[in-house]
Design an enzyme around this catalytic site. Structure first.
Site, PDB file in Angstrom:
ATOM      1  N   GLU A  75       2.499   4.994  -4.037  1.00  0.00           N
ATOM      2  CA  GLU A  75       2.467   5.942  -5.192  1.00  0.00           C
ATOM      3  C   GLU A  75       3.806   6.667  -5.386  1.00  0.00           C
ATOM      4  O   GLU A  75       4.115   6.975  -6.541  1.00  0.00           O
ATOM      5  CB  GLU A  75       1.340   6.967  -4.989  1.00  0.00           C
ATOM      6  CG  GLU A  75      -0.056   6.371  -5.077  1.00  0.00           C
ATOM      7  CD  GLU A  75      -0.412   5.480  -3.881  1.00  0.00           C
ATOM      8  OE1 GLU A  75       0.115   5.749  -2.789  1.00  0.00           O
ATOM      9  OE2 GLU A  75      -1.179   4.525  -4.062  1.00  0.00           O
ATOM     10  N   ASP A 107      -9.005   3.583  -2.114  1.00  0.00           N
ATOM     11  CA  ASP A 107      -9.990   4.027  -1.124  1.00  0.00           C
ATOM     12  C   ASP A 107     -11.283   4.536  -1.744  1.00  0.00           C
ATOM     13  O   ASP A 107     -11.543   5.746  -1.796  1.00  0.00           O
ATOM     14  CB  ASP A 107      -9.358   5.101  -0.233  1.00  0.00           C
ATOM     15  CG  ASP A 107      -8.192   4.542   0.550  1.00  0.00           C
ATOM     16  OD1 ASP A 107      -8.017   3.301   0.570  1.00  0.00           O
ATOM     17  OD2 ASP A 107      -7.440   5.340   1.129  1.00  0.00           O
ATOM     18  N   ASP A 113       0.841  -1.198   0.000  1.00  0.00           N
ATOM     19  CA  ASP A 113       0.000   0.000   0.000  1.00  0.00           C
ATOM     20  C   ASP A 113       0.880   1.253   0.000  1.00  0.00           C
ATOM     21  O   ASP A 113       2.094   1.171   0.200  1.00  0.00           O
ATOM     22  CB  ASP A 113      -0.888  -0.051   1.256  1.00  0.00           C
ATOM     23  CG  ASP A 113      -1.941   1.033   1.243  1.00  0.00           C
ATOM     24  OD1 ASP A 113      -2.327   1.487   0.150  1.00  0.00           O
ATOM     25  OD2 ASP A 113      -2.386   1.437   2.340  1.00  0.00           O
TER      26      ASP A 113
HETATM   27  C1  GLC Z   1      -4.757   3.303   2.830  1.00  0.00           C
HETATM   28  C2  GLC Z   1      -5.227   2.085   2.051  1.00  0.00           C
HETATM   29  C3  GLC Z   1      -6.250   1.333   2.849  1.00  0.00           C
HETATM   30  C4  GLC Z   1      -5.646   0.949   4.207  1.00  0.00           C
HETATM   31  C5  GLC Z   1      -5.153   2.189   4.929  1.00  0.00           C
HETATM   32  C6  GLC Z   1      -4.422   1.857   6.226  1.00  0.00           C
HETATM   33  O1  GLC Z   1      -5.774   4.206   2.974  1.00  0.00           O
HETATM   34  O2  GLC Z   1      -5.723   2.438   0.802  1.00  0.00           O
HETATM   35  O3  GLC Z   1      -6.678   0.189   2.171  1.00  0.00           O
HETATM   36  O4  GLC Z   1      -6.603   0.302   4.977  1.00  0.00           O
HETATM   37  O5  GLC Z   1      -4.265   2.913   4.106  1.00  0.00           O
HETATM   38  O6  GLC Z   1      -3.362   1.003   6.002  1.00  0.00           O
END
Ligand code: GLC
Length: 751
Positions: A410, A481, A407
């Site tokens: 980017e 998200d 995650d």
């Molecule tokens: C980001 C991710 C989400 C995750 C969060 C905490 O917002 O997109 O899926 O739950 O971070 O890690």
């Protein structure tokens, strides 16, 4: 930038170099159907990140000098190159497929300073109204009927005509609307469907990119980039599927996943302790909702330090995973690139000692804030950094971790974006954030894939939020998200179909919506619509309403269970599609236009999709609706629930109260199905049931151990089932190398 008048050219074997007054350009004949066009504005010998290895396929072409350039004649197309590297591609009958737009851009007048001030005062992003020429730019002519598909995860609709997009991997926690130019992924590939032909273009440039599909002007589309080379591949095809085959030949195909990864996953950011995870896992079993994993979000880490474990809230390392593995749960954990800046923390110390982190222009390690506070960013473009990161996964696999979710890659940062001049590398070549941003996740995913493959010997599941073209070789994707909004439920269809035709066969959305609060009706409609989402996970954010189905009411739990069970029934069909996709590049979830290209009713169909070629799904995605207008394309279709027969090329209205997702199976289908289990591996799949619709048909079914790479050595079975008009089934073994089924049964659609 201009090249000016043509001077001369030379042939270098698999392409030509053209010399102009003010520079040079190259054309590479990759295959009869793939040609690469390049103006090396920034660098000679650019090595693609997306296209790995030597892709040249021997092919023949003939080159002749013309008065202002060259004419190349190949097997499938002719290419005319003129002054200033203007390109025109025609088919063998001389009909133009695509050609450069020769005029100048007609950039609309930018708004006055006064208006700009007013807009800014109220908080509008006035910069969005300023348009100018791009440093790297390409204009191609478009016709009134042209439709544009692809570009990966962009918001909005299937057809991108008259929309404008950007490629700059962006972490967007606010609602994803069709007005957003960019989301998390950058996939600079699209298919243009013309009235009587089709083609694809892949602009392989990792800098900030821009696409305008006739919004600025109906006569041309604009591609732009902030820097780099003009570097694009023309992808020929008689059909859309040929273009996808060619694109995925270049950038790679989604590899065969482990079977369990295609099952159901439950997740939430906010399972704050081992007991929260335990409660959900046992809840899944108690309510008989099949489930493979309750995923570990950042809550499991010690102070958000990657590759660590919080023993205070999550009990002794490995204990919970071990306990839940006896119930069939496979541990999947999140990992972020941002590595906490903290002396004494092993990842930070090792990274500093070896110089593995990105630096500022003066060579000082660059720091920004992410979950752990001050964090450093591994320079993943370097092989030694990837190897280090890959090996670090041993900290996870030693605990029993079976898959990794990447995650914030980017890369996201909380104290403003990374400055342009942060120093990164691509291989040994030193470069900056501007070039690396869109491929940062790609390199990270590569490291994770290689690490998990080496450490487990299994086919890795890496789930990534950001990516570039070609990352599909290493990772599955989810759309980031989203929110618990009906508009986001609707968007999952065009978004997953677009990702699919852009090479990402293993893609999904957060079921129920990540941000905002879901409700029982939305949950039910979401699980109905998502039942064939290749990646199948319910996920939600801290602070929002809980999304485990039983937290709503009994009706929701029952409907939810019905669809998760349906998914498990169809697992072998989905797995077969992955198997075939390795040859064709075709995805699991497909827009109807992919198989019904001549039927204009499919061109803008955003609320239904095909699963392979045999199953059509038209979910209800509107609040309060209990009927659905379904378009059935040419052919005969059978209602999965009632067996009712429909003749296609028409719209029908289907009664679809809560709990009914309209599903149709094509005539002559043979659909393999498995018996119900609570998780993959609960018991051996030794019975296969073939669901039959009337009419003759053929179907190839693939079977292996669903886990590792033994299939490469022939450890798999390939069955060809044939069915005659009378419904008699015969089986031919196309390949026999794995323990077969004990029983193959049949079931007819009309109940
Ligand atoms: C980001 C991710 C989400 C995750 C969060 C905490 O917002 O997109 O899926 O739950 O971070 O890690």
């Amino acid at each position: 930038m201009r090249l000016g008048k043509f001077k001369d050219y030379s042939d270098f074997g698999n392409g030509i170099e053209l010399r102009y007054e003010m520079g040079k350009a190259n054309i590479y004949y990759i295959s009869d159907e793939i040609v690469r066009f390049e103006i090396p504005w920034q660098m000679d010998d650019y090595i693609s990140v997306a296209v790995e290895g030597d892709k040249f396929v021997p092919c023949e072409y003939e080159c002749r000098e013309s008065k202002d350039g060259v004419n190349i004649s190949g097997k499938k197309m002719n290419i005319k190159v003129g002054e200033d590297f203007s390109v025109e591609i025609t088919d063998k009958a001389g009909k133009v497929i695509v050609c450069d737009y020769k005029g100048n851009r007609m950039i609309p007048e930018t708004i006055s300073e006064k208006s700009m001030k007013q807009l800014t005062e109220e908080g509008h992003d006035a910069s969005a109204f300023v348009r100018s020429e791009y440093k790297v730019q390409d204009l191609k002519r478009i016709d009134k009927e042209d439709l544009f598909y692809g570009l990966g995860d962009k918001t909005g609709y299937l057809n991108k005509r008259e929309y404008y997009f950007e490629n700059w991997n962006s972490d967007i926690p606010s609602a994803h609307t069709e007005a957003l130019p960019a989301l998390y992924k950058s996939i600079p590939f699209f298919i243009c469907k013309k009235k009587t032909s089709v083609y694809g273009l892949f602009y392989d440039n990792t800098y900030h990119g821009y696409f305008d599909f006739g919004k600025e002007n109906g006569d041309y589309f604009v591609y732009g980039a902030d820097d780099g080379n003009l570097n694009y591949y023309f992808l020929y095809g008689e059909k859309m599927s040929d273009v996808i085959r060619n694109y995925t030949f270049l950038t790679g195909r989604t590899p065969l996943p482990q079977l369990w990864t295609l099952g159901y996953h439950q997740c939430r950011w906010g399972y704050e302790s081992a007991s929260d995870i335990r409660e959900v896992a046992y809840g899944m079993r108690k309510y008989r909702i099949p489930c493979e994993s309750v995923q570990y979000d950042i809550d499991y880490m010690d102070n958000f330090k990657v590759f660590t474990w919080d023993e205070e809230y999550y009990e002794k390392k490995g204990k919970l995973m071990e306990e839940l593995s006896h119930e069939g749960f496979k541990p999947v954990v999140i990992i972020d690139p941002g590595t906490k800046k903290e002396a004494g923390y092993f990842m930070y110390d090792e990274g500093i000692k070896n110089g593995y982190f990105a630096t500022d222009a003066d060579g000082v390690v660059y720091v920004n804030k992410v979950w752990p506070g001050d964090a450093t960013f591994p320079d993943f473009g370097r092989k030694e950094v990837r190897d280090w990161w890959a090996d670090s996964h041993k900290n996870l696999t030693d605990m029993g971790v079976m898959a990794v979710w990447n995650d914030m890659n980017e890369p996201a940062s909380f104290e403003g974006p990374l400055p342009d001049d942060v120093v990164f590398h691509i291989g040994d070549r030193k470069t900056d954030h501007r070039e690396v941003h869109n491929v940062y996740a790609h390199f990270m995913d590569m490291a994770t894939f290689n690490g998990m493959k080496k450490l487990t010997g299994k086919r890795p599941l890496v789930i990534t939020r950001a990516c570039y073209a070609g990352t599909q070789k290493y990772a599955a994707v989810w759309t980031g998200d989203n929110q618990s909004l009906w508009a986001h439920l609707q968007m999952l269809i065009p978004q997953l179909c677009s990702l699919g035709i852009s090479g990402y066969a293993l893609a999904g959305t957060d079921i129920g919506g990540f941000g905002a609060n879901s409700n029982s009706e939305l949950m039910c409609r979401w699980i109905e619509a998502a039942v064939f989402s290749p990646f199948f996970r319910n996920h939600s954010a801290k602070g929002t309403r809980a999304q485990e189905p039983w937290k709503f009411n009994d009706e929701t739990t029952d409907i939810y269970r019905k669809y998760v069970e349906l998914r498990y029934k169809f697992l072998p069909y989905i797995y077969d599609l992955f198997y075939r996709g390795q040859e064709t590049g075709l995805p699991i979830m497909r827009p109807l236009v992919l198989h019904y290209e001549d039927d204009e009713n499919t061109f803008n169909l955003n609320d239904e999709f095909l699963v392979g070629e045999n199953i059509l799904v038209s979910p209800v995605v509107t609040q309060g609706a209990s009927k659905k207008m379904v378009y059935l394309p040419e052919g005969t279709w059978y209602d999965y629930w009632t067996g009712e027969k429909h003749t296609g090329k028409t719209y029908i209205i289907k009664d679809a109260p809560l709990g009914v997702c309209p599903i149709y199976i094509k005539e002559g289908s043979i659909i393999p199905m498995y018996d119900q289990v609570q998780y993959v591996g609960e018991k051996p799949y030794n019975k296969l049931t073939l669901l039959l619709t009337p009419g003759a048909g053929k179907y190839v079914h693939y079977q292996d151990n669903g886990e590792d790479y033994k299939f490469i050595d022939g450890e798999y079975n390939l069955y060809e089932f044939s069915k005659d008009e009378a419904g008699n089934i015969s089986t031919e073994m196309l390949h026999e190398g794995y323990e077969g089924y004990e029983e193959i049964a049949t079931e007819n659609i009309s109940h």
